[in-house]
Design an enzyme around this catalytic site. Sequence first.
Site, short mmCIF file in Angstrom:
data_model
loop_
_atom_site.label_atom_id
_atom_site.label_comp_id
_atom_site.label_asym_id
_atom_site.label_seq_id
_atom_site.Cartn_x
_atom_site.Cartn_y
_atom_site.Cartn_z
N ASP A 1 5.86 1.49 7.00
CA ASP A 1 4.64 1.07 6.84
C ASP A 1 3.90 1.80 5.71
O ASP A 1 3.28 2.90 6.11
CB ASP A 1 4.05 1.12 8.06
N ASP B 1 -0.68 4.30 0.88
CA ASP B 1 -1.25 5.42 1.95
C ASP B 1 -0.45 5.01 3.24
O ASP B 1 0.15 4.04 3.47
CB ASP B 1 -2.78 5.20 1.95
N HIS C 1 0.78 -1.26 -0.05
CA HIS C 1 -0.04 -0.06 0.05
C HIS C 1 0.84 1.24 0.18
O HIS C 1 1.95 1.18 0.38
CB HIS C 1 -1.00 0.17 1.08
N HIS D 1 -22.88 25.63 32.76
CA HIS D 1 -22.05 25.79 34.01
C HIS D 1 -21.85 24.77 34.73
O HIS D 1 -22.94 24.35 35.55
CB HIS D 1 -22.55 27.47 34.57
N GLU E 1 -5.37 0.96 2.66
CA GLU E 1 -5.16 -0.09 3.59
C GLU E 1 -5.24 0.28 4.76
O GLU E 1 -5.73 -0.08 5.65
CB GLU E 1 -3.56 -0.77 3.31
N ASP F 1 4.74 -6.17 4.44
CA ASP F 1 3.85 -5.12 5.35
C ASP F 1 3.82 -5.58 6.73
O ASP F 1 2.90 -4.98 7.48
CB ASP F 1 2.52 -4.66 4.74
N HIS G 1 2.65 4.07 12.73
CA HIS G 1 1.69 4.95 12.98
C HIS G 1 1.94 5.87 14.15
O HIS G 1 1.07 6.25 14.87
CB HIS G 1 0.55 3.97 13.68
N ARG H 1 -9.27 -6.08 18.40
CA ARG H 1 -8.53 -6.82 17.52
C ARG H 1 -8.85 -8.27 17.59
O ARG H 1 -9.18 -8.82 18.74
CB ARG H 1 -6.97 -6.94 17.85
N1 BES Z 1 1.35 -2.66 8.17
C1 BES Z 1 0.26 -2.72 9.02
C2 BES Z 1 -0.17 -4.04 9.41
C3 BES Z 1 0.84 -4.75 10.47
C4 BES Z 1 0.86 -4.25 11.71
C5 BES Z 1 1.12 -6.09 10.30
C6 BES Z 1 1.61 -4.71 12.66
C7 BES Z 1 2.19 -6.67 11.17
C8 BES Z 1 2.23 -5.81 12.42
C9 BES Z 1 -0.87 -2.17 8.40
O1 BES Z 1 -0.31 -1.06 7.35
C10 BES Z 1 -1.74 -1.70 9.23
O2 BES Z 1 -1.39 -0.71 9.92
N2 BES Z 1 -3.02 -1.97 9.23
C11 BES Z 1 -4.27 -1.70 9.92
C12 BES Z 1 -5.12 -2.26 9.18
C13 BES Z 1 -6.65 -1.46 9.77
C14 BES Z 1 -6.69 -0.32 9.48
C15 BES Z 1 -7.82 -2.39 9.25
C16 BES Z 1 -3.90 -1.86 11.15
O3 BES Z 1 -3.54 -3.16 11.74
O4 BES Z 1 -4.32 -1.10 12.04
ZN ZN Z 2 -0.30 0.48 8.83
#
Ligand code: BES
Ligand code: ZN
Length: 461
Positions: free
Chosen positions: A119, A88, A86, A213, A153, A180, A427, A328
């Site tokens: 990433d 983005d 990706h 207030h 993504e 990724d 992130h 998650r």
């Molecule tokens: N590269 C990550 C996925 C990832 C994170 C793989 C940590 C292994 C370890 C990917 O770009 C990502 O951040 N995906 C999002 C997906 C979500 C928005 C549906 C995520 O995991 O938060």
């Molecule tokens: Zn990511």
Amino acid sequence: MDNVLSFIDQNKDRYLSELKDLLAIPSVSTNPQNKSDMDRCAQWVANHMQTIGLQNVQIYPTPGHSVVYADWLNAPGKPTVLLYGHYDVQPPEPLDLWTSPPFDATIRGDNLYARGSADDKGQVFIHFKSIEAFLKNTGELPINLKLLIEGEEEIGSTHLDEFVEAHKDLLKADLVLISDSSMFAKDVPSICYGLRGLSYLQIDLVGPNRDLHSGSFGGSVHNPIQALTEIIAQLHDKNGRITIPGFYKDVRPLTKKERAAYKKLPWSDKKYAKDLGVKQLYGEKGFTSLERVWARPTLECNGIWGGFIGEGAKTVLPSRASAKISMRLVPDQKSARIGKLVANHIKKITPKTVQVTVRDLHGGEAAITPIDSPGVQAAIAALEKGFGKKPLYQREGGSIPIVTQFKQLLGLDTVLLGFGLPDENAHAPDEHINLDNFFGGIRTSAHFFSELPNFMNGRKK
Ligand code: BES
Ligand code: ZN
């Protein structure tokens, strides 16, 4: 192969300066203000694909951000790899916590710092450079290759399912390759075989019909911030378990074999806690840290707001409060079911003193990929050559929603060949990629392409 590897070695500076150009484009998919940057980034990727010698380069618009496709299909009888990644990135904020500007890639020490460096632009670029090394030196690739680089993504791959569904023939392949994710640690290459899924919700609470207030009204009206935190606090029990009835119903238990294998990994909770600056770790009782992150579902509050957050003090009882929460998920939980289950539970436990709306923002399914496939065996051989070490098997806590869709819509298994590191601040501020891993990744990618036909023909097992 020797020519290819020495070409890679001789072009390191150029690689970094090209990657710097790609990283300069603020392709933040979630921010509508970056729409033209998203288009510019898709164009950059397409132009670069053309430059390195790929064919049939095409930008496919979607109702959201464009998908970029290219291929090279001149190796009859050889396997076809669908390479997904990706372009983005996540928002760079908070900006003041970056040591150098997020879109001005900077080398410090052994790392390259920029949003998207790990990433995922940096990892996509790794493959671009191994492809280029083959095509510029030998005029061909050892395999057939299709590339699918998307722009959504980080916002849940919103329109990619539709694209894949509508282009099944175009995307026909033998396996999917994705870089990724991360290695287990520096100098510990790994093959990832599991990802978590996701369900993402926003909760909005409204109390009184206007800000009040806090002296004149406080004590007689339920403060929506208080109500919201009371709701969120109820979602876990004192053992770190999620309290929502039915939440764990479909969770696939860890096997004895997996638990034993994780115990053998070079891991220290003490080191982990120290690195994160926490005195004590937290999580579901009865599971180790790796198990909690890789194979157990979780619920996090990702953001919370309401009332006065400016400089100084304001005595206000706010009308509204909101939070973003995400779960998650692990196999065999279904994202849509969990989204509904949690939304209904939140509505049920919301007191009558406030009104609640719960919105489903996006989601994706968890994935387990087979580790005995020829693709994974080729990746193991490639990592051994690229990094001089046999990789270990691991899962990851993050999500790549399209992996399950590739299996369901195209019947394809995925090889997760990650070159990031867990502490590279994906992130977060100061995201970076380790330069040894970046160059090792290019070599590994080249070895993967060259090894794969041997494994697919069943010659090596
Ligand atoms: N590269 C990550 C996925 C990832 C994170 C793989 C940590 C292994 C370890 C990917 O770009 C990502 O951040 N995906 C999002 C997906 C979500 C928005 C549906 C995520 O995991 O938060
Ligand atoms: Zn990511």
